[in-house]
Design a protein around this motif. Structure first.
Motif, mmCIF file in Angstrom:
data_model
loop_
_atom_site.group_PDB
_atom_site.id
_atom_site.type_symbol
_atom_site.label_atom_id
_atom_site.label_comp_id
_atom_site.label_asym_id
_atom_site.label_seq_id
_atom_site.Cartn_x
_atom_site.Cartn_y
_atom_site.Cartn_z
ATOM 1 N N GLY A 170 -5.993 26.424 -11.325
ATOM 2 C CA GLY A 170 -6.641 25.276 -11.949
ATOM 3 C C GLY A 170 -5.775 24.713 -13.055
ATOM 4 O O GLY A 170 -4.676 25.209 -13.337
ATOM 5 N N SER A 171 -6.270 23.668 -13.692
ATOM 6 C CA SER A 171 -5.509 23.018 -14.755
ATOM 7 C C SER A 171 -6.471 22.377 -15.751
ATOM 8 O O SER A 171 -7.489 21.801 -15.354
ATOM 9 N N VAL A 172 -6.162 22.491 -17.034
ATOM 10 C CA VAL A 172 -6.962 21.864 -18.090
ATOM 11 C C VAL A 172 -6.017 21.205 -19.095
ATOM 12 O O VAL A 172 -4.863 21.610 -19.226
ATOM 13 N N LYS A 173 -6.533 20.202 -19.798
ATOM 14 C CA LYS A 173 -5.688 19.473 -20.740
ATOM 15 C C LYS A 173 -6.519 19.027 -21.936
ATOM 16 O O LYS A 173 -7.597 18.442 -21.772
ATOM 17 N N TRP A 174 -6.007 19.298 -23.130
ATOM 18 C CA TRP A 174 -6.685 18.926 -24.369
ATOM 19 C C TRP A 174 -5.721 18.242 -25.332
ATOM 20 O O TRP A 174 -4.530 18.540 -25.355
ATOM 21 N N SER A 175 -6.290 17.358 -26.124
ATOM 22 C CA SER A 175 -5.595 16.781 -27.270
ATOM 23 C C SER A 175 -6.276 17.307 -28.527
ATOM 24 O O SER A 175 -7.503 17.247 -28.644
ATOM 25 N N SER A 176 -5.486 17.842 -29.460
ATOM 26 C CA SER A 176 -6.060 18.376 -30.694
ATOM 27 C C SER A 176 -5.244 17.895 -31.889
ATOM 28 O O SER A 176 -4.009 17.916 -31.859
ATOM 29 N N PRO A 177 -5.916 17.468 -32.951
ATOM 30 C CA PRO A 177 -5.218 16.879 -34.089
ATOM 31 C C PRO A 177 -4.728 17.907 -35.093
ATOM 32 O O PRO A 177 -5.174 19.049 -35.141
ATOM 33 N N SER A 178 -3.826 17.466 -35.931
ATOM 34 C CA SER A 178 -3.480 18.209 -37.123
ATOM 35 C C SER A 178 -4.570 17.987 -38.161
ATOM 36 O O SER A 178 -5.524 17.230 -37.932
ATOM 37 N N ASN A 179 -4.463 18.662 -39.277
ATOM 38 C CA ASN A 179 -5.406 18.425 -40.381
ATOM 39 C C ASN A 179 -4.645 18.549 -41.695
ATOM 40 O O ASN A 179 -3.574 19.138 -41.746
ATOM 41 N N ILE A 180 -5.212 17.985 -42.722
ATOM 42 C CA ILE A 180 -4.593 18.080 -44.041
ATOM 43 C C ILE A 180 -5.614 18.664 -45.014
ATOM 44 O O ILE A 180 -6.697 18.101 -45.195
ATOM 45 N N ALA A 181 -5.264 19.797 -45.591
ATOM 46 C CA ALA A 181 -6.185 20.491 -46.497
ATOM 47 C C ALA A 181 -6.280 19.765 -47.831
ATOM 48 O O ALA A 181 -5.271 19.347 -48.408
ATOM 49 N N LEU A 182 -7.501 19.631 -48.315
ATOM 50 C CA LEU A 182 -7.760 19.095 -49.644
ATOM 51 C C LEU A 182 -7.841 20.241 -50.654
ATOM 52 O O LEU A 182 -7.255 20.177 -51.726
ATOM 53 N N ILE A 183 -8.585 21.283 -50.294
ATOM 54 C CA ILE A 183 -8.546 22.558 -51.007
ATOM 55 C C ILE A 183 -7.658 23.472 -50.171
ATOM 56 O O ILE A 183 -7.923 23.686 -48.988
ATOM 57 N N LYS A 184 -6.600 24.003 -50.758
ATOM 58 C CA LYS A 184 -5.555 24.680 -50.004
ATOM 59 C C LYS A 184 -5.877 26.161 -49.745
ATOM 60 O O LYS A 184 -6.314 26.872 -50.647
ATOM 61 N N TYR A 185 -5.645 26.581 -48.503
ATOM 62 C CA TYR A 185 -5.681 28.000 -48.140
ATOM 63 C C TYR A 185 -4.274 28.548 -48.318
ATOM 64 O O TYR A 185 -3.331 28.065 -47.712
#
Length: 359
Positions: free
Chosen positions: A18-33
Motif C-alpha cells: 500500500g501507499s500513504v502520503k501526508w503533508s505536515s508543517p513545521s512549527n515555531i515555539a513561543l515558549i521554548k522547550y
C-alpha cells in the motif's frame, strides 16, 4: 493517556502492500522547550504556532516481506539519501513496541521540504511528524479502529520519539507540549491550546529571514544535553512554566504588547542558555543582531506589534498580526532582506496542522 495505551495489539498482517502520503508543517515555539529527559520527555512545557507554508511532504510505500529485520530506504527530494537512515532506524527502534508491523514490511520513504533543509527551520519537526502520520495511516489500513482523537494523539506521541518538537506539528493553530498547571497538556504528546484564542492572534504572520542556510552549528540533540548540569537550568525550567501561564492569559486577552515581551524574552533566554553552557556556543550571526535592532527601531517608530523569535540558530522569525502585514512586509523587503543570505526570506502564517494527501 498513558504510553501503554498506544501499543497496537491486533492488526491484519496479510495485507501485501500500500501507499500513504501526508503533508505536515513545521512549527515555531513561543515558549521554548530546551532540555529533555529519557524517552524524549521535556524538562519544561512549550507552546508553538503551527506554520502553514513551511512543511514536509512524505509518501510511504510499504511492501510485505519475510525477514524480521527493519527494511527501509529514504529518498529526499527525489534522490536516495543514506544520511537520513540512522535517524530513521533509531526512530523505528523507539516506536516498534507501538507499531509492531514495522518489521513486517519494507518501506520506501519519499520525502521533500518546501524550505531549505537544516537551515534553522524545524525540518525535524515537520519531517518526523509527517512520517509518524504515515505510520498511523498504515495502522488504519491494517485494521486498527482509530478515532480521530486517538489517531492525532498517537501520531503526536510517535512523532515525539523521533523529534521532540515534532509532536507539536500534528494540529494547529497553537499546540502545547509538556505538563504544566496552566493548560491542558501532556509530556507524551502535544495538545491543541485549550484557551479561547483572541482574534488578534488569528492568522498570525511569520516571515522567516534566512540569515544562514548552512548546517546548524549545534544539533538540537547536542543542545538539549547541554542543559544537564547547567548552572541556570532549574531557574530556566521554572521561568518557562511561569511564562506559559502568562502567555495563556495574553492569548485570550489579545494583549499584543505583552505578547511581544514574552516571546522575545523567551528567544533570548534560549540563546542565553547556549552561551552559558559548557561548552558554550554563540548561534546568532552579526546579521541576526542587525535584524533584531532594526525590528526594535521599527517597532518604536511605528508603534508596531512586530516582534522576533529565534530557534537554536541564526535565522529570525518575524512575527506580526495580519492587520500589519502590508507595512511590515514592505519593511522586510526594504530593510531586512539585505541581511539575509542571498536576500532570501520565506513568508508564512499560522496554519491548521497536517493534511492527508493520499491513502
Amino acid at each position: 493517556m498513558r504510553a501503554e495505551d498506544f501499543i497496537l495489539k491486533n492488526y491484519n498482517s496479510s495485507i501485501e502492500n500500500g501507499s500513504v502520503k501526508w503533508s505536515s508543517p513545521s512549527n515555531i515555539a513561543l515558549i521554548k522547550y530546551w532540555g529533555k529527559r529519557e524517552n524524549q520527555i521535556p524538562e519544561n512545557p512549550s507552546i508553538s504556532f503551527t506554520l502553514s507554508n513551511c512543511k514536509t511532504i512524505t509518501e510511504v510505500t510499504y511492501t510485505k516481506k519475510e525477514t524480521s529485520d527493519f527494511s527501509f530506504e529514504v529518498h529526499f527530494e527525489g534522490k536516495k539519501n543514506e544520511a537520513f537512515e540512522p535517524k530513521i532506524r533509531t526512530f523505528f527502534e523507539r516506536v516498534e513496541d507501538y507499531v509492531p508491523f514495522l518489521r513486517d514490511y519494507h518501506f520506501k520513504i519519499d520525502t521533500a521540504n518546501t524550505f531549505p533543509h537544516s537551515s534553522g527551520i524545524a525540518s525535524s519537526a515537520s519531517g518526523m511528524s509527517a512520517l509518524a502520520l504515515c505510520l498511523m495511516s498504515i495502522e488504519q489500513e491494517l485494521g486498527a479502529d482509530d478515532t480521530l482523537d486517538y489517531f492525532n494523539k498517537k501520531a503526536s506521541f510517535l512523532a515525539r520519539l523521533g523529534s521532540g518538537s515534532a509532536c507539536r506539528s500534528i494540529e494547529g493553530e497553537l499546540v502545547v507540549w509538556g505538563q504544566n498547571e496552566s493548560t491542558e497538556s501532556s509530556d507524551l504528546y502535544g495538545i491543541k491550546f485549550d484557551g479561547d484564542l483572541h482574534p488578534n492572534f488569528k492568522n498570525y504572520q511569520d516571515t522567516i529571514l534566512l540569515v544562514d542556510k548552512g548546517e546548524k552549528q549545534v544539533s538540537s540533540t547536542v543542545g538539549h544535553k547541554l542543559m544537564f548540569g547547567h548552572p541556570f537550568a532549574t531557574q530556566r525550567f521554572a521561568q518557562a512554566h511561569d511564562n506559559l501561564a502568562k502567555l495563556k492569559t495574553v492569548l485570550e486577552s489579545g494583549d499584543l504588547k505583552a505578547f511581544v515581551k514574552i516571546v522575545e524574552s523567551e528567544a533570548l533566554t534560549l540563546h542565553a542558555m547556549m552561551m552559558t553552557s559548557i561548552p558554550y556556543f554563540i548561534l546568532m550571526k552579526p546579521n541576526t543582531l542587525q535584524i533584531i535592532n532594526k525590528i526594535w527601531e521599527f517597532r518604536v517608530a511605528n508603534n508596531s506589534n512586530i516582534c522576533f523569535t529565534l530557534d537554536a540558530g541564526a535565522n529570525v522569525h518575524v512575527l506580526y498580526p495580519e492587520n500589519e502585514k502590508d507595512s511590515i512586509l514592505e519593511f522586510i523587503k526594504n530593510e531586512l532582506a539585505a541581511y539575509c543570505q542571498n536576500g532570501h526570506f520565506i513568508t508564512d502564517h499560522v496554519g491548521n496542522g497536517a493534511e492527508l494527501i493520499k491513502k
